[in-house]
Design a protein around this motif. Sequence first.
Motif, PDB file in Angstrom:
ATOM      1  N   GLU A   1      29.521   2.389  -0.480  1.00  0.00           N
ATOM      2  CA  GLU A   1      29.685   0.983  -0.882  1.00  0.00           C
ATOM      3  C   GLU A   1      30.969   0.791  -1.676  1.00  0.00           C
TER       4      GLU A   1
ATOM      5  N   LEU B   1      34.041   0.932   0.656  1.00  0.00           N
ATOM      6  CA  LEU B   1      34.260  -0.289   1.418  1.00  0.00           C
ATOM      7  C   LEU B   1      34.628  -1.463   0.517  1.00  0.00           C
TER       8      LEU B   1
ATOM      9  N   GLN C   1      39.343   0.671   4.256  1.00  0.00           N
ATOM     10  CA  GLN C   1      38.726   0.702   5.573  1.00  0.00           C
ATOM     11  C   GLN C   1      39.327   1.777   6.466  1.00  0.00           C
TER      12      GLN C   1
ATOM     13  N   LEU D   1      38.902   5.015   6.989  1.00  0.00           N
ATOM     14  CA  LEU D   1      37.870   5.925   6.519  1.00  0.00           C
ATOM     15  C   LEU D   1      38.212   7.374   6.827  1.00  0.00           C
TER      16      LEU D   1
ATOM     17  N   ILE E   1      27.891  -3.822   5.769  1.00  0.00           N
ATOM     18  CA  ILE E   1      29.078  -4.339   6.446  1.00  0.00           C
ATOM     19  C   ILE E   1      29.104  -5.866   6.395  1.00  0.00           C
TER      20      ILE E   1
ATOM     21  N   ILE F   1      33.140  -7.263   6.640  1.00  0.00           N
ATOM     22  CA  ILE F   1      34.018  -6.396   7.424  1.00  0.00           C
ATOM     23  C   ILE F   1      33.702  -6.559   8.909  1.00  0.00           C
TER      24      ILE F   1
ATOM     25  N   LEU G   1      36.370  -1.272  11.343  1.00  0.00           N
ATOM     26  CA  LEU G   1      36.679  -0.116  10.506  1.00  0.00           C
ATOM     27  C   LEU G   1      37.786   0.695  11.169  1.00  0.00           C
TER      28      LEU G   1
END
Length: 874
Positions: A534, A537, A542, A544, A565, A570, A573
């Motif tokens: 969490e 994000l 983003q 990742l 999400i 978002i 990703l």
Amino acid sequence: MEPFIQESLRIIKRASEDNKLVVVVGAGVSMLSHFPSWKEVIDQFAGPFSEQKEKYSQNEYLRIPQKYYNLRGHKEYYDLLRDIFDLDLQSNLIHDEILKLNPVHLITTNYDDLLEQAIYARGLFYDVIAKDEEVSQTRTKKFLIKMHGDVRHQNVVLKENDYLSYSRQFRLIETMVKSIIASNTTLFVGYSLNDRNMKLILNWVKELQGSSFQPVYLLYLEQILDHNSFDYYKSQGIHVIDVNYLLKEAEKYPYLERYRSFFRTLSSLNLENMYQHVSKEEKLTYQLRPLIELKRARLKDLRLLIEDKVSELGELTLLETSQLKDETFELLKKAGISRVFSRDGEVYELNNNKKNYLMPPYTSILSECCVNEGGSWQHYHRAYYQFRHGNWSYAYDLYKKTAVEAFKSRHYLLYFLAQFNRYFVGKLIVSRLAPEEGLGVADEISQLNLELLYYHLPASFKRKYVFLADLSNFSFINQYLSEVLVLADDLTKGSSQLEQVQFKIQELFEFIDVNKLVINHCQEVTYLYKKYIEMRLMQGAQELDSFTLYLMIHYMSRKELQSLIARMGITRLQTKHVDELIEYGQQVFSLLTNRALSKEIEQGICRMRQTLLEVYGLLSMDDEQLIRMVRFLFGQVMVSTTIGECLEFLTSRPQLCPVIEGMIEQQLIRHFVGRHVLHEFLDVEYVKLASFLTGPNGELSSLVRMYLNQLTDDELIMLFNITLSDVREQIVLELERRWQSCFNFRSIQQAIEAQIEMDYQPFANGIYHHLQRAPKDLITVAQWILCQYLREDGFEELMEQDKKAHFLIHYHEGALLMIEDEWLFELPVAIHRQLAQSPYRKDITGRLIQNIRDGKAPSHWIKLFFDVYEHLHH
């Protein structure tokens, strides 16, 4: 002699910390509290027989009390003893110093109660044993054995007959003393080298142990002992600790100070520096030795081992010159160190932070936990392997067996880890398996106290592996949670400490995973992982990394990820690990074909598979990756993936390249051949793939023409837009024929939604009768009338029954707009384009703007505002 004494002191201190020290207390300690010496006691008995002497022979020490007893009898004998020892005296500092050594047992030949006084004053627990009958009455594991009895029990060992009949009168106590001294490190305090009692005790043990006799240590306070005498007593099994080597000019000091010098030296002794031969260059390697068996340590554990500076991101700055060997680097890697700054300016990169968590060993979902070690670690690894496969009961038994074997071999690290895992596997068995399976386990783990178990481990081991302290009470998870929440609070204030958060979570994960601790399923641990995702994000990170993706797949359900999400707003990703993720998915999906999976493991893999599908739908992919992904999904259909999940992934893609369209065509052709020619059972949702094709297809058109009568209404409607014009005409005629012979409201609804142009008015009568049975469809029909698929004629009376339906048909007449926002803004865009040209445009626009300002408008409402109302206004 001095090095020998130093080594003796280290042995005593190590025994003290390992709960292996026994202290035998003699008359010299009691004399510091002004109790009479042995000679002074004999002087009291000598009166009737002879004059007091400056010195008695060994025989006289025993015969004089015996003669007194023979002459005066039992009563007067003990009356005199009570007069001698009934003194109002207190324990002294040396009693306290002895107890500070935490002796596992105390033995004394004294008759007084000074040791008891000191024990009670410190609130310690020692069972006092002064006669054989008390041996069976013990309640603790620590004893104060008064091996020569005491006045209270009238069983004092003083006269000649007492010594001659000792083995008969004190049979159990004698056996206990022999056993205790034979199995522990023994220190004599308050005895002279010629003390008869000490020699008697040593002879007992020597007879019992023979050549394996373990030497004892004696604190010597008199004039300095010459080397010959020292060697003689050493050969007799007595290691003399001469206080003259600990206190300069010891003879000038009173006995109390001589005793204290010994205990001060012992207290200040640092066992970490016991190997003085280690050079400064090799010091770091030596300090890291506790990490040899431990697979992964934490930075806090490293800070307890070394004095050098360790940053929160795993960077080590050496404070002094040290020789950095390959062994040193390997040990530093175990503690998560990524970079080392030496004192001479060199910088060493350890590449500890460049792991790819989507590649082996982390992606070995159900690997056999390859065992490179032999011997005592094998059962531990086998147990973990069985746990990962869902064989919890077998894993529990293996951990139990491992703990027993490790304890026998004094392998305390393995012992504790096995007991730790046994406890948490046991909790899992009790909470998730059938009651009959967990009944015995529940009883066992209720008695397994990890904190108490850790407390009883040898002190030297606890000092070496201090991390076990917070592991034993699970507080290390709470420490991580506290630190991460503080960092999370800082992040909300604009701090850029995300890298530090990731290091902490990654450190925790590695510590648990590499040491094979079975607590990743625990709620506290999974909460930390989810909290980190969490935070990642939330910071807009983003792009990742593999670690975050790994945690998502393993510790979040599909619903949890969807919710997160959506909350973050978002839509896509980004990651550079798409190819590894696809390969990882192939491993996960293939596991579901394994029929040997336990129910628990299969459920876990199914959950991972669902989360993976969600992640795939969110990831940005180039055409090549999309092609690979679609090929992978289509290859899994009917094995571990449904066509519906393939459709869901394709829906998440805004545009598909021609190669993927070709793959979709092949899947549709396979559907036709399999279902209509080979009569295979195939998912009816296959035909929905047609919606992803952008134009008519000749081969598919031929198949539709060939099997027109066998296709369902749903299939004909969904295939309509990808067939050639002549086939479309045939589809329309076929649908009209079917609806005339058997009216189907749902099929008509699907055809209208697919925007198939045909005359629906001939079916108005059937629609009317359907609405009488199902008035909930009034809104749907009202939309058809509004979009001119049907005429209003004949439906007016029905439409009056529903205010929303009435509004849709009569909005152009200026009807009042008393409609809920939730319903109004969920109408199709085509209808909103008409409403935007109506007198209601201003009213609807105002309501949209208010919802947006109040933060109540979902993203598609905002899009509706800009695409329809605001756009048409301009």
